[in-house]
Structure formats: C-alpha cells, structure tokens
Design a protein around this motif. Structure first.
Motif, PDB file in Angstrom:
ATOM      1  N   GLU A   1       0.851  -1.200  -0.052  1.00  0.00           N
ATOM      2  CA  GLU A   1      -0.022  -0.001  -0.097  1.00  0.00           C
ATOM      3  C   GLU A   1       0.806   1.263  -0.234  1.00  0.00           C
ATOM      4  N   GLU A   2       1.885   1.123   0.709  1.00  0.00           N
ATOM      5  CA  GLU A   2       2.769   2.379   0.848  1.00  0.00           C
ATOM      6  C   GLU A   2       3.466   2.747  -0.420  1.00  0.00           C
ATOM      7  N   LEU A   3       3.867   1.629  -1.329  1.00  0.00           N
ATOM      8  CA  LEU A   3       4.591   1.879  -2.414  1.00  0.00           C
ATOM      9  C   LEU A   3       3.759   2.500  -3.552  1.00  0.00           C
ATOM     10  N   PHE A   4       2.383   1.859  -3.562  1.00  0.00           N
ATOM     11  CA  PHE A   4       1.463   2.368  -4.534  1.00  0.00           C
ATOM     12  C   PHE A   4       0.895   3.449  -4.415  1.00  0.00           C
ATOM     13  N   LYS A   5       0.456   3.972  -3.087  1.00  0.00           N
ATOM     14  CA  LYS A   5      -0.302   4.926  -2.901  1.00  0.00           C
ATOM     15  C   LYS A   5       0.335   6.241  -3.174  1.00  0.00           C
ATOM     16  N   VAL A   6       1.613   6.210  -3.386  1.00  0.00           N
ATOM     17  CA  VAL A   6       2.540   7.569  -3.808  1.00  0.00           C
ATOM     18  C   VAL A   6       1.734   7.929  -5.207  1.00  0.00           C
TER      19      VAL A   6
ATOM     20  N   LEU B   1      -8.787   4.362  -7.618  1.00  0.00           N
ATOM     21  CA  LEU B   1      -9.951   5.028  -7.665  1.00  0.00           C
ATOM     22  C   LEU B   1     -10.058   5.393  -9.154  1.00  0.00           C
ATOM     23  N   THR B   2      -8.884   5.800  -9.817  1.00  0.00           N
ATOM     24  CA  THR B   2      -9.049   6.327 -11.134  1.00  0.00           C
ATOM     25  C   THR B   2      -8.137   5.625 -11.945  1.00  0.00           C
ATOM     26  N   LYS B   3      -8.480   5.667 -13.341  1.00  0.00           N
ATOM     27  CA  LYS B   3      -7.590   4.961 -14.337  1.00  0.00           C
ATOM     28  C   LYS B   3      -6.234   5.712 -14.579  1.00  0.00           C
ATOM     29  N   GLN B   4      -6.427   7.077 -14.357  1.00  0.00           N
ATOM     30  CA  GLN B   4      -5.085   7.804 -14.612  1.00  0.00           C
ATOM     31  C   GLN B   4      -4.057   7.548 -13.531  1.00  0.00           C
ATOM     32  N   ASP B   5      -4.662   7.382 -12.182  1.00  0.00           N
ATOM     33  CA  ASP B   5      -3.663   6.996 -11.152  1.00  0.00           C
ATOM     34  C   ASP B   5      -3.135   5.569 -11.565  1.00  0.00           C
ATOM     35  N   ALA B   6      -3.816   4.635 -11.942  1.00  0.00           N
ATOM     36  CA  ALA B   6      -3.328   3.452 -12.015  1.00  0.00           C
ATOM     37  C   ALA B   6      -2.512   3.473 -13.413  1.00  0.00           C
ATOM     38  N   LYS B   7      -2.470   4.011 -14.402  1.00  0.00           N
ATOM     39  CA  LYS B   7      -1.470   4.115 -15.507  1.00  0.00           C
ATOM     40  C   LYS B   7      -0.355   4.821 -14.980  1.00  0.00           C
ATOM     41  N   ARG B   8      -0.357   5.810 -14.316  1.00  0.00           N
ATOM     42  CA  ARG B   8       0.866   6.305 -13.782  1.00  0.00           C
ATOM     43  C   ARG B   8       1.452   5.506 -12.981  1.00  0.00           C
TER      44      ARG B   8
END
Length: 782
Positions: free
Chosen positions: A684-689, A717-724
C-alpha cells in the motif's frame, strides 16, 4: 565464382613486387589481397603464381586484361584459379608430383616428364653425395659448379629457410664414385673468401628418395575421420586462418551461417593498426554444422585468399586460473564470466541497492545512513524501491532525449549489439571521462553516454572484437571496490550513429551561422535538420515494425528439442544414407534430425561421399538415453555402430514476459514476484504515492495461514492514477531485491453479468422434475 587468378609462364627473375606492379598497370583500381609465387622444396622458382582479389568481378576483369600480356619479353598466360581438390585440374608443371619419375628428384637436371631408366637410377643413387658447409654471403648453383669445375655435377640442392634465405650448406651429387673422389679433393678450398668443408653424406640421397608430402587437402581427408573430426564434433569450434586483413565479422558470419546457427564469431583486431590479424574463431550452436562447414569451406577462397580451417580450442581451467583448489567464490566468479557473453542476463535497467542509496543521498543532500535507517518512518524496502523508480525514470528520459531507443530494454530478449555495452552498478560520482579511460584500455571507444544519476552508462566501441574483449575483461571486475555489471545493449540502441570528426566540424559551422546575420542560410540549415530528424523517425518506425514481425514469428516457431538429445554415431557404412540412419533410430522415439556427414568427391565433381560418421538428435532427452543404451554396438548395414553423447548446448533466450502488452481495461493492477517478507502495508505504501487506492489484496495460501502467495491485486480509484503507477513501476523496481512484474488485471464482472453468463450454459426447459434413486437405477439397468 573464384576470386583468384592463376598466372603461369612468368620470367625466371619474377618477384612479387614486379608481378603486382604489372597487374596494377592494367588494373589500377583492383584491390589485390594475395600474391604467392610458387617454389619447389629446394627453392627453385616454378614460374607460376596465384593472385587474389577482393571480389570475383575484379578477378574476371584482371584475367581478361592480363592474359597474353608481356612482362619484359615473356608472354604470360592467365586463367581463373579452380578450387583445391577439383578433379578437372591437370598437373602441367614438371615439378608436380604427378609428373615426377618414381625415382626422380625435384630440382635435379633430369627431365621429369618421363620415367627414369634403370641406368639413370643407378648413377644418381646413395654413395655419390657430398655435403658442403661454411657457405656464406651470396652463392648459388653457378658458384658451386664453378667451385667443382671441370667435374660435372648430377644435381645441386641448396636448403633455404621459410624466409627463402640460404642456410649456409649445400648438397651436390656426382654420377660416379671417381667423380666423387675428385670432388672431395676440393675440401678446404674457398668460395667468397670463406673456407669450405666437404664431407661424404648420405643425407642428400635420403632427401632424393624422400616421399612426396601429401597435399594439405589430402592430409585433411586422411585425418577427417580421426581425432580432428572428433574434436570438432565435441566442441563445434573452428579456427579460421589466412584471412584477408579487411574481412569483417558480418562477412564471416554470412559465410558460415549457411551451414547452421552460429553461437559466436570473433575476429581479433590489432590494437595499433585497427586491422584484422588474419584469423578468426567461429563457434556453431550444433557441432555437426561445424563439421559440415569444415568440410565444405576448408581451402576455399574468400576475398582472394584460401581459408585454412582447423579445430578450435576451448578455454581450459588452467587458462582461466580455475582449478580444484579454487575457493567457491573464485569458481562462482569464473562461472559468471563464462556466462557473461550470453545475449541476455538480467534486467537491463537494474541498479544495485548500494548505488541507489548513494544516488539518493547525493540527490537529497543527506547521509546514506538516514536513507537506510529502518527505525525512521516508513519501510526501508519501499523507500529504496521508490528511489530506484525515480532514478530509472530520470535515466530513461535522459537516454531517450539523447537518441537512445529504450523500448526493448523493458521487453523480452531480442538481438543484441556487438559494439554497444550497458554498464550498471556504477558507484555514485563517477565521471564519463573516468569511465572512458577504463574502457579505452581494451580498444577505441566511440562514445560514452552517462545519465545525471551517474550509476549507469552506455559505452560504444568501434570494433566488435575490442568490444568483446572489454566486455570479458571488465564484467564483474572491481571498480571503486564494487563489481561492474555489464550487458550487451539491444540492437539499434542508438537512433542515429555517432558523429565523426567531419560531423562535429559541421556542427561548429552551424553554430557560427546561428550567430551570424545570414537568415537565408539559417533557414536552409534548419530545413536540413528537420529532414534529417524525419528520416531518423521513419527509420525508428521501420525498426519497430521489423521487431514486431520478428516477435510474431517467434510466437509461431516450432517446438524445439530438449537439451542433451544429440548422439554422435561412428563407424557408419559408407553406403548408409540419411534415411537408413533415421529408420534405425526412430523406433526408440521421435527424431528431430538424422544426418550422415559428407564431403566433396574430388573424383566426381558435384557428388558427395560419406565420412563414416553422423548425428542423430531426438526430441526428448529420455529417448536419446534409451537409444544410447539399447543401440550401442547395434548393426546397421553390416557395421557395428559406436555411439557417444555429443556435448551440444542449445542457448535459449531467457527473456522475461513482456509488460504492457495488453491495453488498460480497468483500474486494477496484478503485481507478481512479490518477496515473501513483504507486508500488505508495504505494498500500500509503495502504490499510494501515485494516487488514492480502493484496496490492496495479498492472497494467502489455502487455509489463510502462513506467508502470502507471491502476488497481489492493487486497485486505484481512477484509471489515470493506475496508469501513472504502472508506467513508473513496470521498468525496473525492486522490492527487497526482487523485481516487481506488473500486468493489467481484467475488470471484475458484476453479479448480474455473472448470472447471465452462467444461464447461457443451461437452456430454459422449465422446472426440473425430481428423480428418485430407484427410477434412476432402473433407467441405467435398461
């Protein structure tokens, strides 16, 4: 077509320089690669020569222009040279072994076109020979005849060194014993002011009856079924010498790969002149292909020179410094160096943890201990993973902006460059000049490209052989107390080639023009630059399409046989064909191939002869072992077969699965290869950045106890964050030493969609009637 010409009827005083000069007068643009004047063993010029040219067209042109021309007053005859061993060649020279009498001798005054008579044989045999010692300065046959005048000599032989220089001795023969005694009376007389010592000698007679040495191709044919063949059959290595000094690795690869896939082609280059040393090492993937190339190419012409092929030699443990007493650490290092030449070793953008910590400390102006402090807030592993991700991202942006194509770095293994090396695990603070100095010790470095982080670099050599030498010497070597990790960069890593001195000068001129007032010239320069950039982009697009097509071809490739499935079969009947060999072995399993080794038949051009051995390869290793067990000493065409496992290795590219192949269909990422010591909170700590998370699921093994299963689902929550997050972490992010592998997970289906999907498998037939046990039993019995 031949690249060599055959020149005969040359003047007696012809030299290599005179012949080359005569050829240059008629063919000034011809590139002469070889010129050999032929002599007998006694140093007598046979008045013919072979001349090699760079291309067959030049040889044909030279033959047409030179044939019938005159050197002084001597008319020369020129023809295209035939391959060695060609049955159509007829020996025309009187010095040829085929034209010598059975008891004659090369270099004597007797005619060689006829059989010697018995009385002639008797008059020139042992007992009538004298050995002369003490000769110095200039001397020849004439001076020796003058020394013995008026005694008549039957023959004179003046031994010479390999450099065609007299050795200070000579052998003379007399017709009778009386003449021999008269000759001995000249003992201690002088030639050129030097005292000459005479001694009766039987050595001259032994030389006279010495059997003619077989031609090189005849020796090769005799040895082809013995140790020489077995050596090639075991190693698949060839040593090729007498090469033209302008030959390239690509030309040799093109010449030899016709016989099978190559594992390595090495052409050593002189470090001072930057010219080829005249020999090369060729290694085949399959030894039987090396044998076929040895048979077909030995003593054939390439760029006007006859290639001489010998069995190659593998590096022994003594040469590598490895022995039984070596420590485990030394043996492991030697093994790593041995495997370092493979096309693909590890992630190309890998950064060592120590290097990452140094770079982060330098970037944020803090101590390295603060970064590695496990008592501070947050996980050390996550902190290092994020630091590595940032450095990799900056490195990628720098390399791309400097014309480096990095697409293949994060994809599966492909073809690798022979001159460009990727240097990893550099300590922080390394300068490009320092790195250039280290790599320049092994050859001329064309360019060094180092990103701002300074912990990875790209080195380009001019010569492939020097690049290979630098790679082997420096890989895993200590640099500032830490080992260097080297890897061959992908093919076409640079979008545009390095600029030459002329190109740099042109850039300086453009810079002057920019500072000037001539606007029209500035516009022309900018147009040229735009056009050049468009050409580069088009070439890059072509390379991408080509790579895509190659990948598609790889996907549909046929099933490859397992390793250690090839059997070396000896003592074959010379009448046994490939079909007979296949039929004999196929009863024990599926065969991949069955081949009888063959060579050219010198008596029947175009025909092939069996060499008495062959190779059988099974698809499965167990079948090969069964064949070796049950068919050893079995009879095929009245011959007992001798079987032996061939030391054959098939290199397989250990490429990782491509990331980002599928399009993004959801906000969920599947993360593989997670270390078992990692916790859910660290994921969680790695990806929530990179954005707000819905959830992180780390599945555990059955029963819900023990460690997790090594993969996780991360949903944003959003595709943009997932893609980043995906784009940042997919290239080279390590958590506790293990590289994270990311894939897009499929979107979850709703409950209603699952119900509809399930209903498709059950037709709507109304409510089902309950079936009793008795009725079901009666139905089954009926």
């Amino acid at each position: 077509m031949s690249t060599r010409i055959f020149v005969k009827n040359l003047p007696k005083d012809a030299t290599q320089e005179k012949l080359v000069s005569h050829i240059k007068k008629s063919c000034p643009t011809a590139d002469i690669t070889d010129c050999q004047l032929k002599y007998t063993r006694d140093g007598v010029f046979r008045r013919f020569a072979f001349v090699g040219f760079n291309s067959p067209e030049e040889a044909v042109k030279a033959q047409a222009k030179l044939n019938g021309t005159f050197i002084k007053t001597t008319k020369i005859l020129v023809d295209l040279a035939a391959d060695i061993g060609d049955a159509s060649i007829r020996a025309w020279s009187k010095y040829s072994p085929q034209n010598q009498p059975k008891t004659g001798k090369a270099g004597s005054d007797k005619p060689f076109g006829k059989e010697a008579k018995p009385e002639e044989v008797k008059s020139t045999r042992p007992g009538f020979a004298i050995k002369m010692k003490g000769l110095s300065g200039f001397y020849n046959e004439k001076s020796i005849r003058d020394f013995f005048k008026p005694i008549k000599l039957s023959s004179i032989r003046i031994p010479k060194t390999a450099q065609k220089k007299p050795m200070g001795v000579a052998f003379v023969e007399f017709a009778t014993a009386k003449e021999l005694d008269q000759g001995m009376g000249r003992n201690k007389n002088f030639i050129n002011g030097k005292k000459i010592f005479l001694k009766k000698s039987a050595e001259a007679a032994e030389q006279a009856v010495k059997p003619v040495t077989p031609a090189p191709w005849e020796l090769k044919a005799k040895a082809s079924s013995t140790q020489e063949v077995e050596s090639i059959a075991e190693s698949g290595r060839l040593f090729v010498r007498n090469l033209w000094f302008g030959v390239t690795e690509e030309e040799l690869q093109e010449t030899f790969e016709k016989f099978g896939p190559l594992a390595e082609v090495t052409v050593p280059v002189d470090p001072l002149t930057k010219k080829v040393k005249g020999f090369a090492h060729v290694v085949f993937v399959f030894p039987e292909h090396a044998l076929k190339a040895f048979t077909e190419l030995d003593y054939t012409s390439l760029h006007g020179r006859l290639m001489h092929i010998l069995p190659g030699r593998e590096t022994t443990s003594e040469e590598t410094g490895e022995d039984e007493k070596s420590s485990y650490k030394k043996k492991k290092a030697a093994q790593q160096k041995g495997n370092s030449s493979s096309a693909y070793n590890w992630n190309s953008l890998f950064l060592g943890a120590n290097a990452v910590a140094d770079a982060m400390a330098k970037k944020y102006n803090t101590d390295k201990s603060n970064i590695l402090d496990d008592e501070s807030k947050g996980s050390v592993g996550v902190r290092m993973a994020l630091g590595e991700t940032q450095i990799v991202s900056e490195t990628r942006q720098f390399l791309i902006s400097n014309g480096v194509a990095l697409d293949s770095f994060s994809q599966a293994a492909g073809e690798r460059s022979k001159t460009v090396i990727l240097v990893k695990n550099l300590p922080a603070g390394v300068e490009a000049d320092e790195l250039r100095e280290i790599f320049s010790k092994h050859g001329t470095v064309n360019r060094v490209l180092m990103p701002p982080s300074g912990i990875t670099a790209i080195i380009e050599y001019i010569e492939p052989s020097e690049a290979r030498q630098g790679f082997m010497k420096l890989n895993f070597s200590k640099f500032r107390s830490i080992p260097l990790y080297l890897e061959w960069a992908p093919m076409g890593v640079f979008v545009n080639p390095a600029k030459s001195q002329e190109g740099k000068a042109a850039d300086q001129e453009k810079e002057k023009m920019r500072k000037g007032d001539n606007e029209q010239e500035m516009e022309d320069v900018e147009k040229e630059e735009r056009k050049e950039q468009e050409d580069i982009e088009q070439e890059a697009d072509k390379n991408k399409i080509k790579e895509k097509n190659n990948n598609e071809e790889d996907e549909v490739s046929e099933e490859e046989p397992e390793e250690n499935t090839t059997i070396f079969v000896k003592n074959l009947n010379f009448d046994t064909a490939d079909q007979d060999l296949s039929k004999h072995f196929e009863k024990l399993g599926e065969l991949h191939s069955a081949t009888v080794a063959k060579k050219k038949d010198v008596k029947r051009p175009g025909e092939l002869l069996s060499m008495g051995y062959g190779f059988v390869q099974y698809m499965k290793q167990r079948d090969a072992k069964e064949a070796l067990k049950h068919l050893q000493n079995s009879v095929l065409d009245e011959h007992n077969l001798e079987l032996k496992m061939s030391n054959r290795t098939t290199p397989k590219a250990k490429g990782r699965k491509k990331q980002g192949e599928t399009k993004q269909t959801s906000t969920k990422i599947l993360v593989r290869n997670i270390p078992f010591e990692a916790k859910k909170r660290e994921i969680e700590e790695l990806f929530k950045v990179f954005g707000e998370l819905k959830f992180v699921r780390l599945p555990k093994k059955l029963g819900g106890t023990g460690p997790h299963r090594g993969f996780a689902f991360v949903d944003f929550l959003t595709k943009q964050d997932a893609k980043r997050a995906f784009n940042a972490l997919c290239h080279s992010t390590h958590l506790y030493g293990r590289r994270l592998v990311l894939e897009w997970a499929e979107a979850e289906e709703s409950l209603e969609e699952l119900r509809k999907k399930t209903a498709k498998h059950f037709p709507d037939e109304g409510p089902r009637k309950k079936v009793s046990r008795t009725s079901l039993k009666n139905e089954l019995d009926s």
